[in-house]
Design an enzyme around this catalytic site. Sequence first.
Site, PDB file in Angstrom:
ATOM      1  N   HIS A 104     -60.938  -8.232   9.377  1.00 42.69           N
ATOM      2  CA  HIS A 104     -61.664  -7.353  10.576  1.00 42.69           C
ATOM      3  C   HIS A 104     -62.377  -7.553  10.821  1.00 42.69           C
ATOM      4  O   HIS A 104     -63.163  -7.035  12.053  1.00 42.69           O
ATOM      5  CB  HIS A 104     -61.142  -5.520   9.208  1.00 42.69           C
ATOM      6  N   HIS A 118     -58.694  -9.582   3.367  1.00 43.70           N
ATOM      7  CA  HIS A 118     -57.549  -8.685   4.667  1.00 43.70           C
ATOM      8  C   HIS A 118     -59.123  -7.829   5.138  1.00 43.70           C
ATOM      9  O   HIS A 118     -59.187  -8.429   6.587  1.00 43.70           O
ATOM     10  CB  HIS A 118     -57.009  -7.837   4.236  1.00 43.70           C
ATOM     11  N   GLU A 119     -59.493  -7.806   5.183  1.00 43.15           N
ATOM     12  CA  GLU A 119     -61.099  -7.006   5.467  1.00 43.15           C
ATOM     13  C   GLU A 119     -62.373  -7.759   6.450  1.00 43.15           C
ATOM     14  O   GLU A 119     -62.983  -7.743   7.108  1.00 43.15           O
ATOM     15  CB  GLU A 119     -61.772  -5.635   4.254  1.00 43.15           C
ATOM     16  N   GLU A 128     -55.247  -5.464  12.949  1.00 43.82           N
ATOM     17  CA  GLU A 128     -54.160  -6.019  11.925  1.00 43.82           C
ATOM     18  C   GLU A 128     -53.775  -7.234  11.778  1.00 43.82           C
ATOM     19  O   GLU A 128     -53.835  -7.298  11.272  1.00 43.82           O
ATOM     20  CB  GLU A 128     -53.373  -4.804  12.033  1.00 43.82           C
TER      21      GLU A 128
END
EC number: 3.4.17.19
Lengths: 500, 500
Positions: free
Chosen positions: B269, B265-266, B295
């Site tokens: 980003h 997830h990160e 997101e």
Amino acid sequence: MADRYQPLVRYFQKLSRIEHAITFLQWDHMVMMPPRGSEARSKALAELSATYHRRLVSDELGELLQEVEDKTDNPERIASIREMKKVYSRAVCLSSDLVEAKTIAGARCEYQWRQQRNDNDWDGFAGNFREVVKLCREEAQARFARNPDNFATPYDTLLDLHCTGDDSGFIQAVFTRLKRDLPGILEQVLERQRETKRPNLAGEYPVAQQQQLNKNLMLSLGFDFESGRLDVSAHPFSTGCRGDQRITTRYRENDFFDSLLATAHETGHASYENGLPRQYDGLPVGGARNLCLHESQSLLFEKQLLLTRPFLEFFLPVIHRCLPATSHLSAETLWLGATRVAPSLIRVEADEATYPFHVIIRFEIERDLINQQIEIDDIPELWDEKMRRYLGISTGSNFKDGCMQDMHWTDGSFGYFPSYTMGAINSAQFSAAIRLAHPDWQEQLAGGNLDFIRRWLLENIWSVGSTIESQEILQKATGQKTNPDFFLDHLKTRYLDCGY
Amino acid sequence: MADRYQPLVRYFQKLSRIEHAITFLQWDHMVMMPPRGSEARSKALAELSATYHRRLVSDELGELLQEVEDKTDNPERIASIREMKKVYSRAVCLSSDLVEAKTIAGARCEYQWRQQRNDNDWDGFAGNFREVVKLCREEAQARFARNPDNFATPYDTLLDLHCTGDDSGFIQAVFTRLKRDLPGILEQVLERQRETKRPNLAGEYPVAQQQQLNKNLMLSLGFDFESGRLDVSAHPFSTGCRGDQRITTRYRENDFFDSLLATAHETGHASYENGLPRQYDGLPVGGARNLCLHESQSLLFEKQLLLTRPFLEFFLPVIHRCLPATSHLSAETLWLGATRVAPSLIRVEADEATYPFHVIIRFEIERDLINQQIEIDDIPELWDEKMRRYLGISTGSNFKDGCMQDMHWTDGSFGYFPSYTMGAINSAQFSAAIRLAHPDWQEQLAGGNLDFIRRWLLENIWSVGSTIESQEILQKATGQKTNPDFFLDHLKTRYLDCGY
């Protein structure tokens, strides 16, 4: 009448917050930042430095400092204003063009030096270094012109940035005593050590185990991990602020003792910083007095605490527990291995008995260079001549291990070197005072109790900040100014009488 | 005529350097700083924020923006100036008193919330929260008053800070579709999963092993450790700048998959940030477009890459190698364990099929709260009622796992929540476009080849920065605006047809 002091306090406190940002971004740069972060970080640091400088030399601050009542009876305020004026005056006397030119020339010279040193390329280095020296001479002249009554020579203005309060005449006198008495002691030490074999401390010491050991040492020395960290960097250093002291060390898998000594050293620096007077946080008067005192604290923790027989006896079980590969080593073996004396080419590897000569060489050369008594082209020969005279070894055309070995000069940090030896002398002098006041100090160290030492340092040095001058701190704490006898006595006791 | 654009560029580049300092000092605060560093750090951050804000709302910048030629033909400049004006206008419409009051009230409310949530103390929390909501309503009114033509409601002005370009009417329409169609799908998924038992992925997974695994995942996802780091923090987050992307995760010894998902997830980003257009570094137009897109990138890496069967097949040997305790687990078992669906109280623990309802509840409540349709005292009952309606579970007086569970509202971050579900929809929409263009995508993922995905994202999203509006990016990249059908189709394919 309105209080003209409080606006100054607020002004400097705000400045200190920009300084905080610079401090921790630089720490991050050295310890955490991935390589490609360099470009953005350099720009951010340049912007913050410019912001800091702009605010420091602002007319607003100049006016606040002019308006403030000098004739207050409050000695704390007098000291605080004196230090504020010193910081302001140091900044305002340089043109921003000169500051910028020096930053650029210094960065270029330092950057290329890394390769040039590797290549033993003195001529290449001298090309860049010429510009650095030219700008540093201009800086020294500009500082001298502003305060001709305060300084004996232009070099003294640079010295004052690092060894604040200890001028070149005083340092020269101290170093002259060392030049007279140290060779004889050194000769006896070498003669004496010739009888014994150097113990071999080499082994396999995993980094994770060494980290654990170093953290345990820091705890034993009174470091508070709620208020600081230990990390890894290419060269050990310490930085931070109250409540957040960051020290670093480096590791070699086959040697744990160097890293342990470096950790004690940096813990000394951090302890000084964390012991500074809380009521002056953010103010110049609340800062460390000078590098001769700063280095005295690091060397005291390294040479006068860790490297004593009683403390090593106390700490040995921790070493054995953290590093199983040391199980065959006794405290005495460690001590013998770490107190070996031998003249050598490299300053940072020198033992405490020969180290002063490395510093004296640099002091004499940089002083004459900035005062325009000598030129850059004279350096290699002077270096070789002084190395032969003081330490009996020649550098010849081995520039990389001679006059090109240090980073300090590459970015124009002249006036820094003397603090190493002034610090060593001060540390011996402070230790002597502490030991005189606590005759049972060896038993205390053997029990791992260092409280009496930290209390003495806190009271006499740390909490004093910059409220009085460097030699006043020495005088109050030990009854006299920096006196090389204490250092010479320390060497004789440790290396000839084999005490502590 | 003098170019009036270049001074603006320089102005914003300088501002971005202050922002850089704030970014990394905040990272350090969350990841490295010892507890007692907090006081000095808070003061330094406050000073830098004040400096940043002062420079952003300065008359100098206002005049530069007024003078700049709007009628340039250069579309890049038009976009850049538009984004500069947006940033300036957002800052200048609030009084510094309001900004300060909100900061103080938010900090107090957030700080006390940590304990109040623990104690299920809604009344205590509501006391602080009242002040936060009052100030946020004032903020929304002030923003609305400055640009009444741009916004449908006061709430839209806060939404615009996070979901820039996606207004509350648009989001409401998207969410209405989800409210209509998602319950039916959810029912079928639950029915279907009732047949199978949830595989047990628990085990003993040492943190050091998990760190190694996560770093390997990041490498597989295209992360460059010369340009970033992975660290540990209480809550996973990512921050940084070009060349220095810092992501964090957290570890539980008995579960490795959550940390692995958070790392993916990160990494999403961070990939967006590092792919932003280099030529606009430091300018508003060079920033990420909005959080609905941000997101979408993190969820794409997490749910549409890592959590696909082919990628898990590819990555399984690495998992086995890094975590020996997983040797009995197959890719299919991992997939089955991580794609389990079940309505639950806590948003951050929700699966991707029930997550939208958690967001819709928050969106509907915060919108009506800021637009003064409801009051704080109405929240617990509304929360319970909506939870029962959308997810069939009641919160009753369990405030800590109901309306007190999130940090976002405590410091006044209204308008943030919708980005989670808008992002989930966008990620499904982008994935569908990529898969359409690359019908062999499953084979590619099974071979560990993600280049075609990163290239597509770089071209269609990352390198676009903020040159065009959010929905224009969607339109150009996928042929239409954010459309919940893609997300619903994704759920049907993954959870009902058991595809990828």
